[in-house]
Write a protein that holds these residues in place. Structure first.
Motif, PDB file in Angstrom:
ATOM      1  N   ARG A  37      10.476   0.418  -5.213  1.00  0.00           N
ATOM      2  CA  ARG A  37      10.839   0.345  -3.792  1.00  0.00           C
ATOM      3  C   ARG A  37      10.162  -0.835  -3.100  1.00  0.00           C
ATOM      4  NH1 ARG A  37       9.703   5.744  -0.895  1.00  0.00           N
ATOM      5  NH2 ARG A  37       7.777   5.643  -2.107  1.00  0.00           N
ATOM      6  N   ARG A  38       9.025  -1.282  -3.643  1.00  0.00           N
ATOM      7  CA  ARG A  38       8.299  -2.401  -3.041  1.00  0.00           C
ATOM      8  C   ARG A  38       9.148  -3.663  -3.019  1.00  0.00           C
ATOM      9  NH1 ARG A  38       3.847  -3.306  -6.694  1.00  0.00           N
ATOM     10  NH2 ARG A  38       3.126  -1.307  -5.905  1.00  0.00           N
ATOM     11  N   ALA A  39       9.835  -3.944  -4.122  1.00  0.00           N
ATOM     12  CA  ALA A  39      10.653  -5.158  -4.187  1.00  0.00           C
ATOM     13  C   ALA A  39      11.752  -5.137  -3.131  1.00  0.00           C
ATOM     14  CB  ALA A  39      11.268  -5.304  -5.585  1.00  0.00           C
ATOM     15  N   ARG A  40      12.383  -3.977  -2.960  1.00  0.00           N
ATOM     16  CA  ARG A  40      13.448  -3.878  -1.958  1.00  0.00           C
ATOM     17  C   ARG A  40      12.882  -3.987  -0.539  1.00  0.00           C
ATOM     18  NH1 ARG A  40      15.178   0.211  -5.613  1.00  0.00           N
ATOM     19  NH2 ARG A  40      14.349   1.848  -4.252  1.00  0.00           N
ATOM     20  N   ALA A  41      11.712  -3.411  -0.329  1.00  0.00           N
ATOM     21  CA  ALA A  41      11.102  -3.471   1.002  1.00  0.00           C
ATOM     22  C   ALA A  41      10.708  -4.903   1.365  1.00  0.00           C
ATOM     23  CB  ALA A  41       9.867  -2.561   1.051  1.00  0.00           C
ATOM     24  N   LEU A  42      10.082  -5.608   0.422  1.00  0.00           N
ATOM     25  CA  LEU A  42       9.716  -7.006   0.667  1.00  0.00           C
ATOM     26  C   LEU A  42      10.956  -7.846   0.951  1.00  0.00           C
ATOM     27  CD1 LEU A  42       7.042  -7.509  -2.152  1.00  0.00           C
ATOM     28  CD2 LEU A  42       6.605  -7.443   0.309  1.00  0.00           C
ATOM     29  N   VAL A  83      18.386 -13.654  -4.939  1.00  0.00           N
ATOM     30  CA  VAL A  83      18.539 -13.929  -6.367  1.00  0.00           C
ATOM     31  C   VAL A  83      17.304 -13.480  -7.139  1.00  0.00           C
ATOM     32  CG1 VAL A  83      18.732 -15.769  -8.086  1.00  0.00           C
ATOM     33  CG2 VAL A  83      20.176 -15.818  -6.036  1.00  0.00           C
ATOM     34  N   THR A  84      16.136 -13.812  -6.628  1.00  0.00           N
ATOM     35  CA  THR A  84      14.893 -13.449  -7.310  1.00  0.00           C
ATOM     36  C   THR A  84      14.758 -11.940  -7.442  1.00  0.00           C
ATOM     37  OG1 THR A  84      13.798 -15.434  -6.446  1.00  0.00           O
ATOM     38  CG2 THR A  84      12.377 -13.648  -7.221  1.00  0.00           C
ATOM     39  N   THR A  85      15.012 -11.223  -6.362  1.00  0.00           N
ATOM     40  CA  THR A  85      14.903  -9.759  -6.403  1.00  0.00           C
ATOM     41  C   THR A  85      15.930  -9.155  -7.355  1.00  0.00           C
ATOM     42  OG1 THR A  85      14.112  -9.761  -4.112  1.00  0.00           O
ATOM     43  CG2 THR A  85      14.903  -7.666  -4.999  1.00  0.00           C
ATOM     44  N   ALA A 144       0.811  -1.218   0.000  1.00  0.00           N
ATOM     45  CA  ALA A 144       0.000   0.000   0.000  1.00  0.00           C
ATOM     46  C   ALA A 144       0.846   1.271   0.000  1.00  0.00           C
ATOM     47  CB  ALA A 144      -0.935   0.010   1.211  1.00  0.00           C
ATOM     48  N   TRP A 145       2.078   1.187   0.502  1.00  0.00           N
ATOM     49  CA  TRP A 145       2.858   2.404   0.707  1.00  0.00           C
ATOM     50  C   TRP A 145       4.020   2.614  -0.260  1.00  0.00           C
ATOM     51  CZ3 TRP A 145       2.286   6.869   3.195  1.00  0.00           C
ATOM     52  CH2 TRP A 145       1.225   6.961   4.094  1.00  0.00           C
ATOM     53  N   PHE A 146       4.422   1.589  -0.989  1.00  0.00           N
ATOM     54  CA  PHE A 146       5.612   1.719  -1.830  1.00  0.00           C
ATOM     55  C   PHE A 146       5.280   1.473  -3.293  1.00  0.00           C
ATOM     56  CE2 PHE A 146       7.230   0.674   2.368  1.00  0.00           C
ATOM     57  CZ  PHE A 146       8.240   1.605   2.532  1.00  0.00           C
ATOM     58  N   GLY A 183       8.492 -18.120  -3.148  1.00  0.00           N
ATOM     59  CA  GLY A 183       7.063 -17.849  -3.227  1.00  0.00           C
ATOM     60  C   GLY A 183       6.625 -16.712  -2.325  1.00  0.00           C
ATOM     61  N   THR A 184       7.314 -16.549  -1.213  1.00  0.00           N
ATOM     62  CA  THR A 184       6.952 -15.523  -0.238  1.00  0.00           C
ATOM     63  C   THR A 184       7.035 -14.124  -0.827  1.00  0.00           C
ATOM     64  OG1 THR A 184       7.827 -16.939   1.525  1.00  0.00           O
ATOM     65  CG2 THR A 184       7.456 -14.631   2.063  1.00  0.00           C
ATOM     66  N   ILE A 185       8.054 -13.860  -1.653  1.00  0.00           N
ATOM     67  CA  ILE A 185       8.180 -12.517  -2.225  1.00  0.00           C
ATOM     68  C   ILE A 185       7.611 -12.436  -3.638  1.00  0.00           C
ATOM     69  CG2 ILE A 185      10.154 -11.885  -0.807  1.00  0.00           C
ATOM     70  CD1 ILE A 185      11.939 -12.416  -3.206  1.00  0.00           C
TER      71      ILE A 185
END
Length: 385
Positions: free
Chosen positions: A123-128, A254-256, A117-119, A306-308
């Motif tokens: 930036r969302r990928a880095r935050a997750l 690796v995924t990010t 909701a906030w990114f 799967g989590t991210i």
């Protein structure tokens, strides 16, 4: 906010989920209950968290995470405190039911909804990644810590210490650092969710993550037992299985890192396929120590992907306005698979042996990979929010 969520997720998973296994032996003696009965309590907790996930998701979309996650922290701390006073298996099951509700309010699904909701996407990928990397060490921190507390104080006092520690950490951090709802209030979230549920891509996502989550849950529960059955010493088996936690962090990194070059769906599909290969290899090369390590490393790289990948894919296709509602709807079948798959696999192992279980795990991973490839081929509609 990210630092606060990383801390609370680590404490939440460590205390509300992973620590349970440490308490099984002393609870078994004092409550006169078998391991299967006690394990059923944590299974109930997982199922309850899945059942309330859609309701929690709708609340998060409307009101944001601050109030809900703060209340969930209070409820979780009280549930752990009540756990320290149980005198029967029935009471333990009731407490674990409450723990399931608290978990749905404070763990990854709720935290991801706040982040989404906030990114923006970049930036969302880095935050997750930041939150899941830190929380990925929850078992490494809290399993030995809980074991030490039990040894020093006994299991009941250890739970009191954990309850107080969780309350002092999670309640103020959720209350002060978590932000409210940022998405526009005028968006028709019901229409977004209804449209998604009518579309093929949503169900491809459900198929992908349900099957892969079930496979991961099976390996997480049965890997040590299978390695021992292959002829390895218990210490070696436990040590190799312990690689899964570290490798889950590696897989997320690796995924990010690859998201800048390739679609998330295809990256996750490739890693799920690699897990399927690892499950096939384990019965073939797993009797050799080096072979066992190779197979576990290959499987472990996808342990936390799967989590991210799931929040990234949901937000990219459907936007952020109804993310938590969609995530809650998706979490229900996935959580059921997480809870039920290890029990089903144990039954298959008894009847047909562990190689058959590995075959089923491989098939589930491949099905997840194929589902994501098909998902990636569907052209996304304009995302809302």
């Amino acid at each position: 906010m990210i630092g606060a969520l990383a801390i609370t997720q680590t404490a939440g998973y460590g205390i509300l989920y992973y620590a349970f296994s440490v308490f099984i032996p002393p609870m078994s003696r004092e409550l006169h209950a078998g391991v299967a009965q006690l394990t059923g309590a944590i299974t109930l907790s997982v199922l309850v968290s899945g059942l309330v996930a859609p309701l929690i998701g709708r609340w998060l979309d409307r009101h944001g995470g601050r109030g809900l996650m703060t209340l969930g922290s209070v409820l979780g701390a009280l549930a752990v405190l009540a756990w320290s006073q149980v005198r029967s298996v029935v009471q333990l099951y009731l407490v674990c039911g409450v723990l399931g509700v608290a978990s749905a309010m404070v763990l990854y699904e709720a935290a991801f909804a706040v982040i989404v909701a906030w990114f923006d996407a970049a930036r969302r990928a880095r935050a997750l990644l930041a939150v899941t990397v830190v929380a990925g060490f929850a078992s490494s921190i809290f399993l030995p810590l809980t074991g030490l507390l039990v040894e020093l104080y006994g299991w009941r006092r250890a739970l009191v210490v954990l309850a107080v520690g969780y309350a002092l950490t999670a309640v103020p951090l959720h209350g002060l650092a978590v932000r409210g709802r940022a998405a526009p209030a005028h968006v028709d979230r019901g229409e977004i969710v209804g449209a998604a549920l009518r579309e093929r891509p949503f169900w491809l996502l459900a198929a992908a993550f349900l099957t892969q989550t079930g496979a991961v849950a099976v390996m997480g529960v049965l890997l040590v037992t299978y390695l021992i059955a292959l002829g390895h010493a218990p210490v070696f088996a436990a040590g190799v299985a312990g690689l899964l936690g570290v490798l889950s962090v590696t897989g997320r990194l690796v995924t990010t890192g690859l998201q800048a070059r390739w679609p998330v769906a295809l990256i996750a599909a490739a890693i799920f396929g690699l897990q399927g290969l690892a499950a096939v290899l384990l019965p073939l090369i797993g009797r050799d120590a080096f072979g066992a390590v190779v197979a576990v490393v290959l499987f472990g790289l996808g342990f936390g992907v799967g989590t991210i990948a799931r929040p990234a894919l949901l937000a990219d296709r459907y936007g952020t306005a109804a993310y938590a509602s969609l995530s809650g709807a998706l979490a229900l079948p996935i959580t059921v698979a997480k809870a039920v798959a290890p029990l089903a696999a144990a039954g298959v192992a008894q009847v047909a042996g562990y190689p058959a279980v590995m075959g089923v795990v491989a098939a589930a991973c491949v099905l997840g990979a194929v589902s994501l490839v098909l998902y990636a081929r569907v052209r996304p509609a304009n995302a809302a929010g």
